[in-house]
Design a protein around this motif. Structure first.
Motif, PDB file in Angstrom:
ATOM      1  N   GLU A 101      92.544  56.839 149.225  1.00  0.00           N
ATOM      2  CA  GLU A 101      93.735  56.288 148.583  1.00  0.00           C
ATOM      3  C   GLU A 101      93.410  54.993 147.840  1.00  0.00           C
ATOM      4  OE1 GLU A 101      97.517  57.486 151.336  1.00  0.00           O
ATOM      5  OE2 GLU A 101      96.028  56.158 152.238  1.00  0.00           O
ATOM      6  N   LEU A 102      92.541  54.182 148.427  1.00  0.00           N
ATOM      7  CA  LEU A 102      92.156  52.938 147.765  1.00  0.00           C
ATOM      8  C   LEU A 102      91.481  53.219 146.424  1.00  0.00           C
ATOM      9  CD1 LEU A 102      90.786  50.889 150.806  1.00  0.00           C
ATOM     10  CD2 LEU A 102      92.881  50.430 149.531  1.00  0.00           C
ATOM     11  N   LYS A 103      90.632  54.236 146.374  1.00  0.00           N
ATOM     12  CA  LYS A 103      89.957  54.586 145.119  1.00  0.00           C
ATOM     13  C   LYS A 103      90.954  55.065 144.073  1.00  0.00           C
ATOM     14  CE  LYS A 103      85.527  55.842 147.254  1.00  0.00           C
ATOM     15  NZ  LYS A 103      84.593  56.965 147.560  1.00  0.00           N
ATOM     16  N   ARG A 104      91.888  55.930 144.474  1.00  0.00           N
ATOM     17  CA  ARG A 104      92.889  56.419 143.520  1.00  0.00           C
ATOM     18  C   ARG A 104      93.777  55.284 143.025  1.00  0.00           C
ATOM     19  NH1 ARG A 104      93.249  60.754 147.338  1.00  0.00           N
ATOM     20  NH2 ARG A 104      95.181  59.880 148.192  1.00  0.00           N
ATOM     21  N   ASN A 105      94.163  54.426 143.933  1.00  0.00           N
ATOM     22  CA  ASN A 105      95.024  53.313 143.550  1.00  0.00           C
ATOM     23  C   ASN A 105      94.319  52.354 142.600  1.00  0.00           C
ATOM     24  OD1 ASN A 105      97.062  54.341 145.154  1.00  0.00           O
ATOM     25  ND2 ASN A 105      96.623  52.990 146.888  1.00  0.00           N
ATOM     26  N   ARG A 106      93.011  52.177 142.782  1.00  0.00           N
ATOM     27  CA  ARG A 106      92.279  51.266 141.913  1.00  0.00           C
ATOM     28  C   ARG A 106      92.312  51.728 140.467  1.00  0.00           C
ATOM     29  NH1 ARG A 106      92.173  46.507 141.846  1.00  0.00           N
ATOM     30  NH2 ARG A 106      91.792  46.580 144.080  1.00  0.00           N
ATOM     31  N   LEU A 107      92.221  53.022 140.238  1.00  0.00           N
ATOM     32  CA  LEU A 107      92.291  53.539 138.871  1.00  0.00           C
ATOM     33  C   LEU A 107      93.640  53.210 138.235  1.00  0.00           C
ATOM     34  CD1 LEU A 107      90.592  57.024 139.339  1.00  0.00           C
ATOM     35  CD2 LEU A 107      89.590  54.961 138.318  1.00  0.00           C
ATOM     36  N   LYS A 108      94.716  53.350 139.003  1.00  0.00           N
ATOM     37  CA  LYS A 108      96.038  53.030 138.473  1.00  0.00           C
ATOM     38  C   LYS A 108      96.193  51.525 138.242  1.00  0.00           C
ATOM     39  CE  LYS A 108      98.167  55.341 141.811  1.00  0.00           C
ATOM     40  NZ  LYS A 108      99.282  55.960 142.604  1.00  0.00           N
ATOM     41  N   LEU A 109      95.611  50.729 139.121  1.00  0.00           N
ATOM     42  CA  LEU A 109      95.674  49.281 138.944  1.00  0.00           C
ATOM     43  C   LEU A 109      94.863  48.836 137.735  1.00  0.00           C
ATOM     44  CD1 LEU A 109      95.403  48.153 142.670  1.00  0.00           C
ATOM     45  CD2 LEU A 109      97.422  47.952 141.206  1.00  0.00           C
ATOM     46  N   ASP A 110      93.760  49.531 137.463  1.00  0.00           N
ATOM     47  CA  ASP A 110      92.964  49.202 136.272  1.00  0.00           C
ATOM     48  C   ASP A 110      93.789  49.382 135.006  1.00  0.00           C
ATOM     49  OD1 ASP A 110      90.756  48.607 137.811  1.00  0.00           O
ATOM     50  OD2 ASP A 110      89.755  50.530 137.471  1.00  0.00           O
ATOM     51  N   ALA A 111      94.619  50.417 134.969  1.00  0.00           N
ATOM     52  CA  ALA A 111      95.471  50.651 133.802  1.00  0.00           C
ATOM     53  C   ALA A 111      96.519  49.545 133.663  1.00  0.00           C
ATOM     54  CB  ALA A 111      96.146  52.014 133.914  1.00  0.00           C
ATOM     55  N   ILE A 112      97.075  49.099 134.787  1.00  0.00           N
ATOM     56  CA  ILE A 112      98.046  48.000 134.754  1.00  0.00           C
ATOM     57  C   ILE A 112      97.365  46.713 134.285  1.00  0.00           C
ATOM     58  CG2 ILE A 112      99.542  46.545 136.173  1.00  0.00           C
ATOM     59  CD1 ILE A 112     100.041  49.016 137.939  1.00  0.00           C
ATOM     60  N   GLU A 113      96.168  46.478 134.788  1.00  0.00           N
ATOM     61  CA  GLU A 113      95.410  45.291 134.368  1.00  0.00           C
ATOM     62  C   GLU A 113      95.264  45.253 132.849  1.00  0.00           C
ATOM     63  OE1 GLU A 113      90.746  43.997 134.325  1.00  0.00           O
ATOM     64  OE2 GLU A 113      91.493  44.977 136.145  1.00  0.00           O
ATOM     65  N   ALA A 114      94.876  46.379 132.258  1.00  0.00           N
ATOM     66  CA  ALA A 114      94.684  46.424 130.807  1.00  0.00           C
ATOM     67  C   ALA A 114      95.978  46.124 130.070  1.00  0.00           C
ATOM     68  CB  ALA A 114      94.139  47.792 130.404  1.00  0.00           C
ATOM     69  N   GLU A 115      97.099  46.664 130.564  1.00  0.00           N
ATOM     70  CA  GLU A 115      98.376  46.433 129.899  1.00  0.00           C
ATOM     71  C   GLU A 115      98.802  44.972 130.010  1.00  0.00           C
ATOM     72  OE1 GLU A 115     103.029  47.991 129.825  1.00  0.00           O
ATOM     73  OE2 GLU A 115     101.555  49.008 131.103  1.00  0.00           O
ATOM     74  N   VAL A 116      98.690  44.392 131.201  1.00  0.00           N
ATOM     75  CA  VAL A 116      99.116  42.997 131.386  1.00  0.00           C
ATOM     76  C   VAL A 116      98.282  42.064 130.519  1.00  0.00           C
ATOM     77  CG1 VAL A 116      99.235  41.084 133.014  1.00  0.00           C
ATOM     78  CG2 VAL A 116     100.036  43.341 133.709  1.00  0.00           C
ATOM     79  N   LEU A 117      96.965  42.187 130.607  1.00  0.00           N
ATOM     80  CA  LEU A 117      96.107  41.269 129.855  1.00  0.00           C
ATOM     81  C   LEU A 117      96.226  41.483 128.353  1.00  0.00           C
ATOM     82  CD1 LEU A 117      92.858  41.233 132.048  1.00  0.00           C
ATOM     83  CD2 LEU A 117      94.869  39.764 132.186  1.00  0.00           C
TER      84      LEU A 117
END
Length: 266
Positions: A101-117
């Motif tokens: 679950e941590l690995k799957r969640n990290r991919l989704k968080l990476d997408a959020i990171e790109a949008e925020v920054l």
């Protein structure tokens, strides 16, 4: 929020567990002062169960569990707890999510990171992001010029539109996927490691904090304390702490520790 001075020593004498946020509750302007660290140590030596409950990352929490005068630490806003057994020289870890679950969640968080920054000017990854396992921390005032509150709210909305939880601390917006927070993991730790059930916890635990990500704890524990700088966030809180210190940040935490120690030794 009543002044901490109105908490009687008789009421404080029933308390045996101190849960506390770290940033701007124990620390002061990013520094761990001698008086605040000494307050932690005095509480621990007096027999209190002392547990930081923080948004800070796994890498920091390993250090805190090993080297601070504490009994355990909850990190990344409830993603895990670490407890170091000094006699056995072994670290006990409990994560809310599985490794998969941590690995799957990290991919989704990476997408959020790109949008925020890419869309919120002036933001940056938190300097401690490299040491995180479960969440994404966006810096809005720790190592960058402070952003307006409206921009902080924009960051929160980006997380929430993606289905993530988001909490505002005094320095970061922390976001994650999962149905946990500071309170849920603190309850798990108290029950599984220290044998303290929820009814007992509500009577024997005091929580200290300073910002909106502490709100679940303020709502859950009748004995809750905000250090004085929480006034800057009071308008964002539906559930405020029961008491407030005179001192800001680490001075406020030391003020709380002094009251608890006087009650214990009375």
């Amino acid at each position: 929020m009543k002044p901490l001075s109105e908490l009687s020593l008789d009421s404080a004498r029933a308390l045996r567990v101190v849960l506390t946020d770290i940033d701007d509750t124990v620390t002061t302007e990013g520094m761990l002062t001698a008086s605040a660290y000494g307050a932690l140590e005095q509480l621990h030596r007096a027999g209190f169960i002392v547990i930081p409950v923080t948004g800070r990352p796994a890498g920091w929490c390993d250090h805190i569990a090993r080297m601070w005068p504490v009994d355990a630490v909850v990190g990344e806003n409830g993603a895990f707890f670490f407890r170091y057994d000094r006699e056995r020289k072994k670290m006990q870890q409990r994560f809310w999510a599985s490794p998969e679950e941590l690995k799957r969640n990290r991919l989704k968080l990476d997408a959020i990171e790109a949008e925020v920054l890419g869309t919120v000017a002036g933001t940056a990854l938190a300097s401690d992001q490299a040491y995180r396992m479960a969440d994404l921390a966006i810096d809005f005032c720790e190592d960058v010029p402070a952003l307006p509150e409206a921009e902080v709210d924009r960051i929160v909305s980006i997380f929430e539109r993606a289905g993530a939880q988001a909490k505002v601390s005094s320095i970061h917006v922390n976001g994650w996927f999962g149905d946990y927070n500071k309170l849920s993991m603190a309850k798990t730790l108290l029950a599984d490691v220290f044998g303290i059930g929820w009814d007992e916890a509500r009577a024997s635990v005091i929580y200290a904090g300073d910002s909106p990500n502490d709100e679940p704890m303020f709502a859950a524990f009748p004995m809750s304390v905000g250090v004085a700088n929480i006034r800057a966030f009071a308008h964002r809180l539906t559930h405020k702490p029961a008491y407030i210190t005179n001192g800001h940040s680490g001075d406020g935490f030391a003020e709380l520790a002094d009251l608890l120690l006087r009650a214990r030794h009375r």
